[in-house]
Design an enzyme around this catalytic site. Structure first.
Site, PDB file in Angstrom:
ATOM      1  N   SER A 146      10.116   1.964  53.415  1.00 66.71           N
ATOM      2  CA  SER A 146      11.212   1.017  53.975  1.00 66.71           C
ATOM      3  C   SER A 146      12.595   1.890  54.425  1.00 66.71           C
ATOM      4  O   SER A 146      12.421   3.421  53.480  1.00 66.71           O
ATOM      5  CB  SER A 146      11.823  -0.194  53.128  1.00 66.71           C
ATOM      6  N   TYR A 159      15.682  -2.527  45.214  1.00 67.31           N
ATOM      7  CA  TYR A 159      14.786  -2.847  45.859  1.00 67.31           C
ATOM      8  C   TYR A 159      14.730  -1.291  46.576  1.00 67.31           C
ATOM      9  O   TYR A 159      13.214  -1.082  46.462  1.00 67.31           O
ATOM     10  CB  TYR A 159      15.064  -3.914  46.925  1.00 67.31           C
TER      11      TYR A 159
HETATM   12  N1  LIG Z   1      11.449  -7.064  56.912  1.00 63.17           N
HETATM   13  C1  LIG Z   1      12.128  -6.215  55.897  1.00 63.17           C
HETATM   14  O1  LIG Z   1      12.782  -5.845  56.917  1.00 63.17           O
HETATM   15  C2  LIG Z   1      11.329  -5.622  56.062  1.00 63.17           C
HETATM   16  C3  LIG Z   1      12.408  -3.994  56.262  1.00 63.17           C
HETATM   17  C4  LIG Z   1      11.697  -2.985  55.232  1.00 63.17           C
HETATM   18  C5  LIG Z   1       9.913  -2.632  54.820  1.00 63.17           C
HETATM   19  N2  LIG Z   1       9.963  -4.056  54.995  1.00 63.17           N
HETATM   20  C6  LIG Z   1       8.736  -4.221  53.673  1.00 63.17           C
HETATM   21  O2  LIG Z   1       7.557  -4.453  54.395  1.00 63.17           O
HETATM   22  C7  LIG Z   1       6.523  -4.926  53.648  1.00 63.17           C
HETATM   23  C8  LIG Z   1       6.178  -7.058  53.630  1.00 63.17           C
HETATM   24  O3  LIG Z   1       7.378  -7.473  53.764  1.00 63.17           O
HETATM   25  P1  LIG Z   1       8.257  -9.072  54.643  1.00 63.17           P
HETATM   26  O4  LIG Z   1       8.882  -8.406  55.326  1.00 63.17           O
HETATM   27  O5  LIG Z   1       7.077  -9.153  55.731  1.00 63.17           O
HETATM   28  O6  LIG Z   1       8.105  -9.853  53.493  1.00 63.17           O
HETATM   29  P2  LIG Z   1       7.328 -11.148  53.124  1.00 63.17           P
HETATM   30  O7  LIG Z   1       7.322 -12.135  54.774  1.00 63.17           O
HETATM   31  O8  LIG Z   1       8.182 -11.907  52.629  1.00 63.17           O
HETATM   32  O9  LIG Z   1       6.282 -11.025  52.804  1.00 63.17           O
HETATM   33  C9  LIG Z   1       5.501 -10.755  51.463  1.00 63.17           C
HETATM   34  C10 LIG Z   1       4.081 -11.226  51.427  1.00 63.17           C
HETATM   35  O10 LIG Z   1       3.745 -10.533  49.804  1.00 63.17           O
HETATM   36  C11 LIG Z   1       3.674 -11.250  49.513  1.00 63.17           C
HETATM   37  N3  LIG Z   1       3.796 -11.668  47.632  1.00 63.17           N
HETATM   38  C12 LIG Z   1       4.856 -11.614  47.466  1.00 63.17           C
HETATM   39  N4  LIG Z   1       5.183 -11.484  45.362  1.00 63.17           N
HETATM   40  C13 LIG Z   1       3.524 -10.848  45.620  1.00 63.17           C
HETATM   41  C14 LIG Z   1       2.704 -10.978  44.021  1.00 63.17           C
HETATM   42  N5  LIG Z   1       4.070 -10.829  42.870  1.00 63.17           N
HETATM   43  N6  LIG Z   1       1.947 -10.573  44.667  1.00 63.17           N
HETATM   44  C15 LIG Z   1       0.980 -10.998  45.105  1.00 63.17           C
HETATM   45  N7  LIG Z   1       1.810 -11.022  46.363  1.00 63.17           N
HETATM   46  C16 LIG Z   1       3.288 -11.180  46.724  1.00 63.17           C
HETATM   47  C17 LIG Z   1       3.743 -12.554  50.054  1.00 63.17           C
HETATM   48  O11 LIG Z   1       2.920 -13.947  48.921  1.00 63.17           O
HETATM   49  P3  LIG Z   1       3.528 -15.000  48.781  1.00 63.17           P
HETATM   50  O12 LIG Z   1       4.849 -14.922  48.382  1.00 63.17           O
HETATM   51  O13 LIG Z   1       2.796 -16.201  48.553  1.00 63.17           O
HETATM   52  O14 LIG Z   1       3.430 -14.120  46.847  1.00 63.17           O
HETATM   53  C18 LIG Z   1       3.724 -12.306  50.903  1.00 63.17           C
HETATM   54  O15 LIG Z   1       2.204 -12.301  51.823  1.00 63.17           O
HETATM   55  C19 LIG Z   1       6.921  -5.489  52.158  1.00 63.17           C
HETATM   56  O16 LIG Z   1       6.824  -3.861  51.617  1.00 63.17           O
HETATM   57  C20 LIG Z   1       8.719  -5.070  52.374  1.00 63.17           C
HETATM   58  O17 LIG Z   1       9.720  -4.274  51.587  1.00 63.17           O
HETATM   59  C21 LIG Z   1      10.050  -5.253  55.354  1.00 63.17           C
END
Ligand SMILES: NC(=O)c1ccc[n+]([C@@H]2O[C@H](COP(=O)([O-])OP(=O)(O)OC[C@H]3O[C@@H](n4cnc5c(N)ncnc54)[C@H](OP(=O)(O)O)[C@@H]3O)[C@@H](O)[C@H]2O)c1
Length: 256
Positions: A146, A159
């Site tokens: 990130s 985080y």
């Molecule tokens: N969105 C942003 O602005 C942003 C920015 C920079 C980086 N990122 C990174 O992008 C990646 C994806 O994030 P996103 O924004 O797409 O988030 P998201 O929509 O909340 O998706 C997170 C995913 O991880 C799963 N997950 C969460 N806890 C888990 C656990 N304990 N075991 C297994 N699976 C788990 C969730 O499913 P369940 O809840 O069903 O487990 C979901 O499939 C992350 O690494 C995040 O740090 C996001």
């Protein structure tokens, strides 16, 4: 190194593949002909995402409902894959949590679980899968970091620290494996419109844009890629700012 174009009829393992960026990457890989193993906690949501992908592209999508932060979970996942005879050609280490709030007002156990997932499980799974790939002499690993890992960030303190670790670990692993035939790369999204970042609004990137960056990163050779030109500039600037300035900025943004 295995590019997206070479993933046809090979298997990609996507953690956190049920939602947001993980689901978008899974969709893009399936469009390229890859079979998928998707891991997340909520089995119903996982199956819903998987069914959509199966019906759109006709690929095999296996779902594994698992809390990767739980003790021994990565070992159980690896045993299951081995038992099913799955050879992972591409790992997308994407699952993460991002609990918001001041450290002193939060539940320390929640921060611990976040570190167990974002750092612990990610490290164990990446190390195990990469080792197998290096033995075979082919494969690719994309780790989702990130731009938030570019500076200390109040309100997202643990985080941002976890993502600084993820970026550093992945870049070092890239150096260790770069002549092994295995491609390792960190992809850093900036603010992206997913359930994790529900407040980002229209100026955030779309998960599909991040997925396209992930697929392009597989073709490259460098240790890390930032999604979006604006985010790349922002991450570079964040690294240059003094800690007092960058932390004051973050406090203002996140507590207004
Ligand atoms: N969105 C942003 O602005 C942003 C920015 C920079 C980086 N990122 C990174 O992008 C990646 C994806 O994030 P996103 O924004 O797409 O988030 P998201 O929509 O909340 O998706 C997170 C995913 O991880 C799963 N997950 C969460 N806890 C888990 C656990 N304990 N075991 C297994 N699976 C788990 C969730 O499913 P369940 O809840 O069903 O487990 C979901 O499939 C992350 O690494 C995040 O740090 C996001």
């Amino acid at each position: 190194m295995t590019t997206a174009a070479q993933m046809r009829d090979r298997t990609a393992l996507v953690t956190g593949g049920s939602s947001g960026i993980g689901a978008a990457v899974a969709d893009a890989l399936a469009r390229a002909g890859a079979h998928l193993v998707l891991v997340a906690r909520n089995g119903a949501r996982l199956e819903q995402t998987a069914e959509g992908i199966r019906s759109r592209y006709g690929v095999t999508v296996t779902t594994i409902a698992l809390d990767l932060a739980a003790q021994g979970a990565v070992g159980r996942l690896l045993e299951r894959l081995e038992g099913d005879g799955v050879e992972v050609e591409l790992l997308v280490g994407n699952a993460a949590l991002a609990p918001r709030g001041l450290v002193v007002e939060g539940d320390p156990a929640v921060l611990r679980r976040m570190v167990d997932l974002n750092v612990g499980a990610l490290t164990e799974l990446t190390a195990a899968v990469t080792t197998g790939m290096v033995e075979r002499g082919h494969g690719s690993v994309v780790v989702i970091a990130s731009t938030g890992g570019s500076a200390p960030t109040p309100v997202l303190a643990a985080y941002a620290a976890s993502k600084a670790y993820v970026l550093s670990f992945t870049q070092a692993l890239w150096a260790e494996t770069r002549h092994s035939g295995v491609r390792v790369v960190a992809v850093s999204p900036g603010p992206t419109r997913t359930p994790m970042n529900a407040t980002v609004g229209r100026w955030g990137r779309r998960p599909e844009q991040v997925a396209a960056t992930v697929l392009t990163a597989l073709d490259g050779s460098g240790p890390s890629v930032v999604d979006g030109r604006g985010n790349a500039v922002a991450a570079a600037v964040l690294r240059l700012l003094p800690t007092r300035v960058v932390t004051a900025l973050a406090l203002r943004v996140f507590t207004r």
